[in-house]
Design a protein around this motif. Structure first.
Motif, PDB file in Angstrom:
ATOM      1  N   ASP A  80       8.142   6.393  16.129  1.00 43.77           N
ATOM      2  CA  ASP A  80       9.143   7.181  17.176  1.00 43.77           C
ATOM      3  C   ASP A  80       9.314   8.507  16.626  1.00 43.77           C
ATOM      4  OD1 ASP A  80       9.102   4.713  18.311  1.00 43.77           O
ATOM      5  OD2 ASP A  80      10.907   4.054  17.306  1.00 43.77           O
ATOM      6  N   PHE A  81       8.771   8.920  15.773  1.00 41.81           N
ATOM      7  CA  PHE A  81       8.875  10.386  15.259  1.00 41.81           C
ATOM      8  C   PHE A  81       7.595  11.031  14.770  1.00 41.81           C
ATOM      9  CE2 PHE A  81      12.644   7.872  14.078  1.00 41.81           C
ATOM     10  CZ  PHE A  81      13.805   8.630  14.664  1.00 41.81           C
ATOM     11  N   LYS A  82       7.707  12.418  15.157  1.00 38.74           N
ATOM     12  CA  LYS A  82       6.740  13.246  14.927  1.00 38.74           C
ATOM     13  C   LYS A  82       6.721  13.702  13.429  1.00 38.74           C
ATOM     14  CE  LYS A  82       5.716  14.902  19.643  1.00 38.74           C
ATOM     15  NZ  LYS A  82       5.763  16.146  20.510  1.00 38.74           N
ATOM     16  N   SER A  83       5.245  14.230  12.813  1.00 33.44           N
ATOM     17  CA  SER A  83       5.588  14.564  11.645  1.00 33.44           C
ATOM     18  C   SER A  83       6.483  15.924  11.424  1.00 33.44           C
ATOM     19  CB  SER A  83       4.126  15.001  10.972  1.00 33.44           C
ATOM     20  OG  SER A  83       4.046  15.534   9.776  1.00 33.44           O
ATOM     21  N   GLU A  84       6.540  16.995  12.421  1.00 32.90           N
ATOM     22  CA  GLU A  84       7.219  17.732  12.459  1.00 32.90           C
ATOM     23  C   GLU A  84       8.808  17.791  12.408  1.00 32.90           C
ATOM     24  OE1 GLU A  84       5.121  17.207  14.774  1.00 32.90           O
ATOM     25  OE2 GLU A  84       3.170  18.690  13.978  1.00 32.90           O
ATOM     26  N   ASP A  85       8.997  16.814  12.925  1.00 32.41           N
ATOM     27  CA  ASP A  85      10.568  16.225  13.012  1.00 32.41           C
ATOM     28  C   ASP A  85      11.015  15.355  11.771  1.00 32.41           C
ATOM     29  OD1 ASP A  85      10.664  16.893  15.792  1.00 32.41           O
ATOM     30  OD2 ASP A  85      10.328  14.717  16.403  1.00 32.41           O
ATOM     31  N   GLN A  86      10.053  15.157  11.181  1.00 34.20           N
ATOM     32  CA  GLN A  86      10.378  14.547   9.804  1.00 34.20           C
ATOM     33  C   GLN A  86      10.700  15.485   8.786  1.00 34.20           C
ATOM     34  OE1 GLN A  86       6.900  11.826   9.499  1.00 34.20           O
ATOM     35  NE2 GLN A  86       8.377   9.886   8.948  1.00 34.20           N
ATOM     36  N   VAL A  87       9.918  16.737   8.825  1.00 35.90           N
ATOM     37  CA  VAL A  87       9.594  17.829   7.756  1.00 35.90           C
ATOM     38  C   VAL A  87      10.975  18.436   8.116  1.00 35.90           C
ATOM     39  CG1 VAL A  87       8.660  19.876   7.068  1.00 35.90           C
ATOM     40  CG2 VAL A  87       7.145  17.808   7.597  1.00 35.90           C
ATOM     41  N   ASN A  88      11.357  18.605   9.448  1.00 39.89           N
ATOM     42  CA  ASN A  88      12.402  19.441   9.670  1.00 39.89           C
ATOM     43  C   ASN A  88      13.846  18.546   9.007  1.00 39.89           C
ATOM     44  OD1 ASN A  88      11.302  21.470  11.025  1.00 39.89           O
ATOM     45  ND2 ASN A  88      11.376  20.198  12.989  1.00 39.89           N
ATOM     46  N   TRP A 146       0.824  -1.302  -0.080  1.00 38.39           N
ATOM     47  CA  TRP A 146      -0.176  -0.058  -0.100  1.00 38.39           C
ATOM     48  C   TRP A 146       0.973   1.366  -0.056  1.00 38.39           C
ATOM     49  CZ3 TRP A 146      -5.075  -1.032  -0.957  1.00 38.39           C
ATOM     50  CH2 TRP A 146      -5.453  -2.270  -0.822  1.00 38.39           C
ATOM     51  N   GLY A 147       0.610   2.186  -0.859  1.00 38.11           N
ATOM     52  CA  GLY A 147       0.931   3.643  -0.799  1.00 38.11           C
ATOM     53  C   GLY A 147       0.687   4.467   0.435  1.00 38.11           C
ATOM     54  N   LEU A 148       1.193   5.646   0.545  1.00 36.78           N
ATOM     55  CA  LEU A 148       0.937   6.398   1.514  1.00 36.78           C
ATOM     56  C   LEU A 148      -0.451   7.046   1.451  1.00 36.78           C
ATOM     57  CD1 LEU A 148       4.366   8.734   1.515  1.00 36.78           C
ATOM     58  CD2 LEU A 148       3.758   6.749   3.198  1.00 36.78           C
ATOM     59  N   ASP A 149      -1.089   6.814   0.183  1.00 34.29           N
ATOM     60  CA  ASP A 149      -2.454   7.225   0.279  1.00 34.29           C
ATOM     61  C   ASP A 149      -3.248   6.281   1.066  1.00 34.29           C
ATOM     62  OD1 ASP A 149      -2.067   9.344  -1.392  1.00 34.29           O
ATOM     63  OD2 ASP A 149      -2.029   8.021  -3.403  1.00 34.29           O
ATOM     64  N   PHE A 150      -2.980   5.076   1.157  1.00 42.88           N
ATOM     65  CA  PHE A 150      -3.715   4.135   2.149  1.00 42.88           C
ATOM     66  C   PHE A 150      -3.270   4.032   3.532  1.00 42.88           C
ATOM     67  CE2 PHE A 150      -4.448   3.030  -2.500  1.00 42.88           C
ATOM     68  CZ  PHE A 150      -5.734   3.291  -2.491  1.00 42.88           C
ATOM     69  N   THR A 151      -1.641   4.109   3.609  1.00 39.23           N
ATOM     70  CA  THR A 151      -1.158   3.970   4.922  1.00 39.23           C
ATOM     71  C   THR A 151      -1.038   5.044   5.783  1.00 39.23           C
ATOM     72  OG1 THR A 151       1.023   4.195   4.156  1.00 39.23           O
ATOM     73  CG2 THR A 151       0.109   1.876   3.916  1.00 39.23           C
ATOM     74  N   GLY A 152      -1.257   6.249   5.178  1.00 40.85           N
ATOM     75  CA  GLY A 152      -0.887   7.599   5.789  1.00 40.85           C
ATOM     76  C   GLY A 152       0.545   8.065   5.686  1.00 40.85           C
ATOM     77  N   GLY A 153       0.854   9.131   6.261  1.00 38.62           N
ATOM     78  CA  GLY A 153       1.925   9.839   6.021  1.00 38.62           C
ATOM     79  C   GLY A 153       2.061  11.480   5.904  1.00 38.62           C
TER      80      GLY A 153
END
Length: 315
Positions: A97-105, A42-49
């Motif tokens: 283990d990681f927040k979305s904001e940390d990934q973007v940074n 499944w791509g991110l459209d279905f798994t989220g992200g």
């Protein structure tokens, strides 16, 4: 054994129907086994992200961006052009283990080293629950389409032909999904759109064959059902070749030059065109014959006129 066909130039397609039907059954069973064991990637459209859209000051080097996004927070990111060569779309998988904001940074820190003038245009987060709902709604859309097709073909033609057409469509969808499962190709919303397109394409081809079968059943009164089907397929083959050929030219161009954004869509269409073409002949038509289709089933229902019984009693 079939009798000698009474139309010159007719090809005996159904001569190979049994072995090809067995081959189709093996493909379907193999696809189901792969779906049950390996599942779908499944791509991110279905798994989220998280989706990050960036604009570079110069054409972006996607390979360099991918090589820099190797940290634990953003590992497995999907990097692709979005429109022009300077616009880049990065899809980040959900990490517990990681927040979305940390990934973007982490992404911005990596791409800034490649281009200090890069602009962050938008950031969107799709939760796993939303992705699950998309998967359920996508499967429901395919199921509803098959049910509507069954009803439509039953009214327009005959229930035996309707079952044949729906069986052919289910065959096309399952085999296409099986290819994505075996190769573990990413399945996103564009692939789902490709599957629905395959349903429409394969149905159109099947309806053309069925329409000719109905006409020939009424014209060739002394022919066997197998003969009528062979004649009908032969008469529509030139149309099938032209339609399939022109469609393949476009789909192959999309597959080779369309870019990553629609690669899955083009892959689904390529598989659907190949399996849909032979399923219209060797699944839909052959199954209708096995269900006992004949000329009487194609005859229009006679509607008794009002007052006809009184007219018959008059001297």
């Amino acid at each position: 054994m079939l009798q000698v066909l009474n139309v010159k130039g007719t090809v005996n397609f159904l001569r190979h129907a049994l072995p090809i039907s067995i081959f189709s059954a093996v493909l379907v069973l193999g696809s189901i086994a792969s779906l049950a064991t390996k599942g779908i990637n499944w791509g991110l459209d279905f798994t989220g992200g998280t989706v990050v859209e960036l604009e570079f000051s110069k054409p972006a080097d996607l390979n360099a961006i991918r090589s820099d996004l190797v940290t634990e927070a953003v590992g497995g990111a999907v990097v692709q052009n979005f429109g022009s060569s300077r616009d880049v779309l990065i899809r980040l998988p959900v990490k517990d283990d990681f927040k979305s904001e940390d990934q973007v940074n982490d992404v911005m820190a990596a791409v800034t080293q490649l281009d200090s003038a890069v602009i962050q245009k938008r950031v969107e987060f799709v939760g796993p629950q939303v992705g699950k709902e998309l998967a359920e709604q996508g499967g429901l859309a395919v199921l509803v389409a098959l049910i509507c097709i069954l009803i439509y073909v039953s009214f327009r033609f005959e229930w035996r032909l309707a079952l044949g057409s729906v069986a052919a469509l289910a065959h096309d969808i399952i085999v296409t999904l099986g290819v994505f499962s075996v190769l573990q190709l990413e399945f996103d919303l564009t692939v789902l759109a490709g599957l629905l397109t395959v349903v429409g394409y394969s149905l159109n081809d099947t309806i053309v064959v069925f329409d000719r079968i109905r006409e020939n059943f009424l014209k060739l009164r002394k022919s066997l059902p197998e003969e009528v089907v062979n004649i009908s397929i032969t008469q529509t083959m030139s149309r099938t070749i032209i339609t399939t050929g022109t469609t393949l030219v476009v789909v192959v161009a999309l597959f080779l030059k369309g870019g990553t954004m629609i690669h899955g869509f083009a892959t689904a269409l390529l598989m659907g065109i190949f399996v849909g073409t032979f399923s219209s002949i060797y699944v839909a038509s052959f199954l209708a014959i096995k269900l006992g289709i004949n000329r009487e089933h194609m005859m229009p229902v006679e509607i008794e006129k009002e007052g006809a019984d009184q007219d018959a009693l008059m001297p």
